[in-house]
Design a protein around this motif. Structure first.
Motif, PDB file in Angstrom:
ATOM      1  N   LEU A 187      -5.799  -0.477   5.771  1.00 58.53           N
ATOM      2  CA  LEU A 187      -5.875   0.990   5.710  1.00 58.53           C
ATOM      3  C   LEU A 187      -6.180   1.564   7.089  1.00 58.53           C
ATOM      4  O   LEU A 187      -5.619   2.593   7.476  1.00 58.53           O
ATOM      5  CB  LEU A 187      -6.934   1.437   4.699  1.00 58.53           C
ATOM      6  CG  LEU A 187      -6.614   1.171   3.230  1.00 58.53           C
ATOM      7  CD1 LEU A 187      -7.787   1.608   2.347  1.00 58.53           C
ATOM      8  CD2 LEU A 187      -5.324   1.858   2.797  1.00 58.53           C
ATOM      9  N   LEU A 193      -8.353  -4.946   2.522  1.00 59.30           N
ATOM     10  CA  LEU A 193      -7.776  -3.625   2.287  1.00 59.30           C
ATOM     11  C   LEU A 193      -8.229  -2.653   3.368  1.00 59.30           C
ATOM     12  O   LEU A 193      -7.406  -1.897   3.911  1.00 59.30           O
ATOM     13  CB  LEU A 193      -8.156  -3.106   0.896  1.00 59.30           C
ATOM     14  CG  LEU A 193      -7.599  -1.735   0.517  1.00 59.30           C
ATOM     15  CD1 LEU A 193      -6.077  -1.670   0.669  1.00 59.30           C
ATOM     16  CD2 LEU A 193      -8.014  -1.380  -0.900  1.00 59.30           C
ATOM     17  N   ILE A 245       0.854  -1.198   0.000  1.00 58.96           N
ATOM     18  CA  ILE A 245       0.000   0.000   0.000  1.00 58.96           C
ATOM     19  C   ILE A 245       0.884   1.240   0.000  1.00 58.96           C
ATOM     20  O   ILE A 245       0.696   2.148  -0.814  1.00 58.96           O
ATOM     21  CB  ILE A 245      -0.946   0.010   1.223  1.00 58.96           C
ATOM     22  CG1 ILE A 245      -2.022  -1.065   1.089  1.00 58.96           C
ATOM     23  CG2 ILE A 245      -1.582   1.391   1.401  1.00 58.96           C
ATOM     24  CD1 ILE A 245      -2.821  -1.323   2.374  1.00 58.96           C
ATOM     25  N   LEU A 291      -6.444   0.738  -5.521  1.00 58.91           N
ATOM     26  CA  LEU A 291      -5.573  -0.027  -4.621  1.00 58.91           C
ATOM     27  C   LEU A 291      -6.025  -1.480  -4.521  1.00 58.91           C
ATOM     28  O   LEU A 291      -5.209  -2.393  -4.573  1.00 58.91           O
ATOM     29  CB  LEU A 291      -5.563   0.600  -3.222  1.00 58.91           C
ATOM     30  CG  LEU A 291      -4.804   1.908  -3.060  1.00 58.91           C
ATOM     31  CD1 LEU A 291      -5.030   2.479  -1.669  1.00 58.91           C
ATOM     32  CD2 LEU A 291      -3.320   1.712  -3.330  1.00 58.91           C
TER      33      LEU A 291
END
Length: 100
Positions: free
Chosen positions: A52, A48, A22, A37
């Motif tokens: 994040l 994800l 990332i 992404l």
């Protein structure tokens, strides 16, 4: 043994493979959309989102939600401290892999 340079600092949080990817994906750009992404990392939304959140909780990324053509979107960017931490982590990896 080589003495680490002042800007090289191994970061356990960034080092996890998906979080490292990332950060590497965000480093050369101002921001990237969540969907982009997800596509380049080839992970599920939930995976994800989890990574994040960990980066955001550390202050390494900023998350902006917005609406475009009536659809909800999210874009992600490295913060200044995130860019510093990522660059420092990469420098530490280079020192480790240089063999010394």
């Amino acid at each position: 043994m080589n003495k680490p340079s002042s800007n090289a600092q191994f970061d356990e949080l960034i080092h996890a493979p998906i979080r490292l990817r990332i950060c590497a994906s965000l480093a050369p750009v101002q921001w990237a959309e969540f969907a982009h992404l997800r596509g380049i990392l080839d992970v599920a939304d939930s995976v994800l989102s989890k990574h994040l959140k960990q980066l955001a909780d550390a202050g390494y990324i900023g998350i902006e939600r917005f609406t475009k053509l009536g659809r909800s979107h999210m874009r992600v960017s490295l913060t200044k401290s995130g860019r510093r931490a990522y660059a420092s982590h990469v420098a530490a990896l280079r020192e480790i892999t240089a063999g010394g």
